[in-house]
Enzyme design. Structure first.
Site, PDB file in Angstrom:
ATOM      1  CD1 TRP B 325      -3.026   1.372   0.872  1.00 13.97           C
ATOM      2  CD2 TRP B 325      -1.461   2.430   2.062  1.00 13.97           C
ATOM      3  NE1 TRP B 325      -3.515   2.612   1.188  1.00 13.97           N
ATOM      4  CE2 TRP B 325      -2.572   3.279   1.925  1.00 13.97           C
ATOM      5  CE3 TRP B 325      -0.366   2.891   2.775  1.00 13.97           C
ATOM      6  CZ2 TRP B 325      -2.612   4.565   2.469  1.00 13.97           C
ATOM      7  CZ3 TRP B 325      -0.389   4.166   3.313  1.00 13.97           C
ATOM      8  CH2 TRP B 325      -1.501   4.989   3.162  1.00 13.97           C
ATOM      9  CG  HIS B 326       3.355   2.265   3.230  1.00  8.39           C
ATOM     10  ND1 HIS B 326       2.763   1.206   3.870  1.00  8.39           N
ATOM     11  CD2 HIS B 326       3.251   3.322   4.058  1.00  8.39           C
ATOM     12  CE1 HIS B 326       2.322   1.618   5.055  1.00  8.39           C
ATOM     13  NE2 HIS B 326       2.597   2.893   5.194  1.00  8.39           N
ATOM     14  N   GLY B 327       3.671   1.721  -1.455  1.00  9.70           N
ATOM     15  CA  GLY B 327       4.307   2.043  -2.729  1.00  9.70           C
ATOM     16  C   GLY B 327       4.664   0.809  -3.510  1.00  9.70           C
TER      17      GLY B 327
END
Lengths: 306, 479
Positions: B325-327
């Site tokens: 989700w963060h990247g």
């Protein structure tokens, strides 16, 4: 709601009043000091208004009659404005004017980040119109106010009070070479790695065949201004250290020299170009600033050519 | 628009004034919130407004269709699936498409094929992960009948786009935020004052702590030629505080700003660096995302009420998805896996809910044991942030090598002056948060005497104005 707004206004009013009073004080003191510092002393007949390269390169102790008004991080149009002020403050006194032009100023003469200018204490309050070219005018003015009017000027004021000195304008420079020789090699190596490539990339980003019209226009205006004041204009380009010079595209360097030489020929002005002058690494404080030893070597060479 | 930009200084008072002037007209007030939020979002790139409008419109229509449907019917399930595919499809296209296509192409090349790949190469819309998850939470809650679908499109659009939390959270649940847009709001002096105070504290964390740490951490970590183990340790330590100051500072500003408008947002951080184990760390770090994954992914998968293997699987799924989700980068996946590996022994040993209280709750100082636990957890978090900060797995590997190889430990020269400011600011932050660890945010408790309280405000303001090293963007904008 009314109570909240009253509190909020009171809360905002205290720092705002302090900020306004201090800003007014700084502007008045700076302006007075600026006007006073423009007057030439007895025997001074030659002036130069350039940026930090020029400030650190031309030593008035070696070049007789020179007054170096250069200050750090100025743009070419700021140099022109300061020159105009100097000529107006000294009618009939100036015989020769050295007009500085540098390939490093290509492409950023007006649009360079204002934070860079702030850091170097340059023309600030008087020439506000520079900031309208910036993409974030509000942010620029606020950071300018914060960094120059408050942080830097307050520190200078504090020091001047402690040392019993008079208020000194940061809008007018003077000969002030940077640090000594011992620091050179490490800093220059680092500079050769990062700063030189950044600076050179900015210059290299312009196609070699394209003239830098704003730069050349301002140069021509300065020549006309000097002639109108009855003085002799001399266009000059300060030297660069090896790593920085080599990082600039040779085609771009050659185009720069060609264009300035063509302009000088057309206007009938002497052009002293030291762009390709190779000074030893010990003469440099960093990539484009001479140290005291370098200033001595270069000033002697400049005097001889003059 | 950034909270720490001068434009926001003008934007906020104008919106505040307009909002309360329309206080008697709920729908107009909500419409004003939507318009202001779109200006706030569009300031960065107005073209991506279409995305947020589409996400909002689709989720609202889904709610309307769902209101007349049989609960959990086949049609309802199909609609939910379609809604998830659309929302996650948008997220996937902008955030992960290029990454996965690139990785697949690499794999094919390694197998001797020459694939012709087309990359999208578009900028990631700011905050897309945040508002997509918020829209999904509404969709799933409506499907589960945990919230009644709203028929008021303006209130719904305001819920999705509410500007303080639009681009970097907290990721609000419809059950908390949407009802607040459906009922009239009254100005509350106490709430507004507390909101301003929380904003000021958030600005301190962002501008003074995070931004100064950022300058020093970038200096130490970005120069690959340094290869200095000590510098890498210091750089990662500074990044550990940078990311906390940056993100929790943003959350404090967002929550404080919302309080000015009579809206309560959920808490997003609760002193995570005082956690005594990794499970407690995750109950205190990015709470809105952690609880989102818990409620919409972990529990539907079976949570921890299943066999050991399923628990292992579920734990890895939520941590890996959380990392991703963060990247779109393997470093984030590795970061998720690292935390999963730390969390699993606690879960399998039944020790993941040991620390539900606040550390040293009835004492001023922690015991030696608590201190040791906090330091151990902090150390693990710091190792995790090393993975998170690195641009690639190989870079993370090089940093880890430098960190354990004492031969690379050299002296540190020419550290930027921001390092000292960062060190002092971090010390101040930890001290203030320690004494306020039972409160909702850092400086929630202040002296009763007005002059003392105002003195604290002015000191914070002075620090924010004069000790900010140039404007740095928020790290979580890229997620």
């Amino acid at each position: 709601m009314r109570r909240f707004l009253k509190r909020l206004i009171l809360f905002a009013a205290i720092p705002t009043v302090i900020a306004v009073v201090w800003t007014a004080f700084v502007v008045v003191m700076e302006y007075r000091s600026y006007v006073g510092a423009l007057t030439l002393a007895e025997g001074e007949t030659m002036v130069v208004c350039g940026d930090s390269q020029t400030k650190d390169a031309l030593d008035p102790a070696i070049i007789p009659g020179l007054r170096n008004f250069s200050t750090a991080a100025t743009t070419c149009d700021q140099d022109a404005m300061r020159l105009k002020d100097v000529l107006a403050a000294n009618p009939g006194k100036v015989r020769r004017v050295l007009i500085d032009v540098s390939p490093l100023k290509i492409g950023y003469d007006i649009s360079r980040p204002v934070s860079e200018l702030n850091a170097a204490r340059v023309h600030t309050f008087i020439h506000f119109y520079h900031f309208k070219e910036n993409r974030r005018p509000l942010g620029s003015v606020l950071s300018l106010w914060r960094d120059v009017v408050f942080k830097r000027k307050f520190n200078e004021f504090r020091k001047s009070i402690l040392r019993g000195r008079r208020w000194k304008s940061s809008l007018v420079g003077g000969f002030d070479p940077s640090t000594g020789v011992g620091f050179v090699s490490r800093k220059l190596r680092k500079m050769a790695r990062s700063d030189a490539t950044d600076k050179a990339a900015r210059v290299n980003s312009r196609p070699p065949a394209t003239s830098d019209l704003p730069l050349l226009d301002i140069l021509e205006e300065q020549v006309k201004l000097v002639r109108a004041a009855g003085a002799e204009p001399i266009i000059t380009t300060m030297p660069l250290s090896g790593p920085l010079r080599e990082a600039i595209d040779p085609a771009r360097r050659a185009a720069f020299t060609r264009e300035v030489e063509a302009l000088a020929r057309r206007l009938g002005v002497v052009y002293l170009n030291y762009l390709e002058l190779d000074l030893p690494i010990e003469c440099w404080h960093d990539g484009n600033h001479l140290n005291r030893d370098g200033a001595e070597v270069f000033s002697k060479r400049f005097l001889r050519d003059l | 628009m950034l909270f720490n930009s001068p434009e926001f200084l003008l934007f906020l008072p104008l919106v505040f004034a307009g909002y309360w002037l329309l206080g008697a007209h709920l729908r107009l007030q909500n419409l004003f919130v939507v318009a202001a939020s779109y200006v706030f979002y569009g300031w960065w790139d107005w073209r991506f407004l279409a995305l947020i409008v589409f996400t909002s419109a689709w989720s609202w229509i889904f709610g309307l269709l769902e209101s007349n449907a049989e609960p959990r019917s086949a049609a309802s399930k199909a609609r939910l699936a379609l809604s998830c595919v659309i929302n996650l499809g948008i997220l996937g296209a902008f955030k992960y498409y290029d990454f996965f296509v690139g990785q697949a192409a690499e794999l094919l090349r390694a197998c001797g094929f020459e694939p012709h790949v087309a990359f999208l190469q578009v900028a990631l819309p700011v905050g897309v992960s945040f508002y997509t998850f918020q829209a999904l939470s509404y969709t799933i809650d409506v499907y589960r009948r945990q919230i009644a679908p709203t028929r008021d499109p303006i209130a719904f659009f305001a819920f999705i786009s509410f500007f303080p939390q639009l681009v970097a959270g907290p990721i609000e649940r419809a059950t908390n935020l949407l009802p607040q847009f459906l009922r009239p709001r009254a100005f509350d002096y106490g709430e507004a004052v507390l909101g301003c105070r929380q904003m000021l504290w958030g600005f301190f964390k962002k501008c003074v702590v995070a931004d100064n740490c950022a300058v020093a951490a970038n200096f130490l970590l970005n120069d690959a030629s340094l290869h200095n183990g000590l510098g890498t340790w210091l750089g990662v330590l500074l990044f550990t505080f940078q990311i906390y100051g940056d993100f929790s500072g943003y959350s404090d500003i967002a929550i404080g700003c919302s309080r000015l408008f009579g809206i309560r947002l959920m808490r997003n951080f609760a002193c995570p660096y005082f956690a005594r184990d990794i499970a407690e760390f995750w109950r205190r770090w990015h709470i809105s995302l952690t609880t989102w994954f818990r409620d919409y992914l972990y529990i539907p998968l079976g949570g921890s009420r299943c066999g050991a293997w399923k628990r292992v699987r579920n734990t890895f799924v939520i941590f890996l998805v959380s990392g991703l989700w963060h990247g779109a980068n393997w470093t984030f996946v590795a970061w998720g896996a690292f935390h999963a590996a730390l969390f699993l022994p606690l879960l399998l040993g039944g020790r993941n809910r040991r620390h539900l209280d606040v550390v040293a709750e009835d004492r001023a100082l922690p015991s030696l044991r608590e201190l040791g636990e906090m330091l151990r957890t902090f150390f693990f978090a710091l190792l995790g942030w090393t993975l998170f900060r690195a641009q690639s797995i190989s870079e993370a590997g090089r940093w880890f090598r430098d960190m354990v190889d004492v031969r690379t430990f050299g002296s540190l020269h020419h550290l930027p002056r921001e390092t000292t400011i960062a060190a002092v600011a971090v010390a101040a932050l930890l001290l203030v948060e320690w004494f306020n660890r039972r409160e909702a945010y850092g400086c929630a408790r202040l002296p009763r005497l007005t002059s003392m309280r105002w003195g604290v405000y002015f000191v914070l303001l002075w620090l924010v104005v004069f000790y900010t090293p140039g404007s740095q963007t928020f790290i979580y904008f890229q997620f």
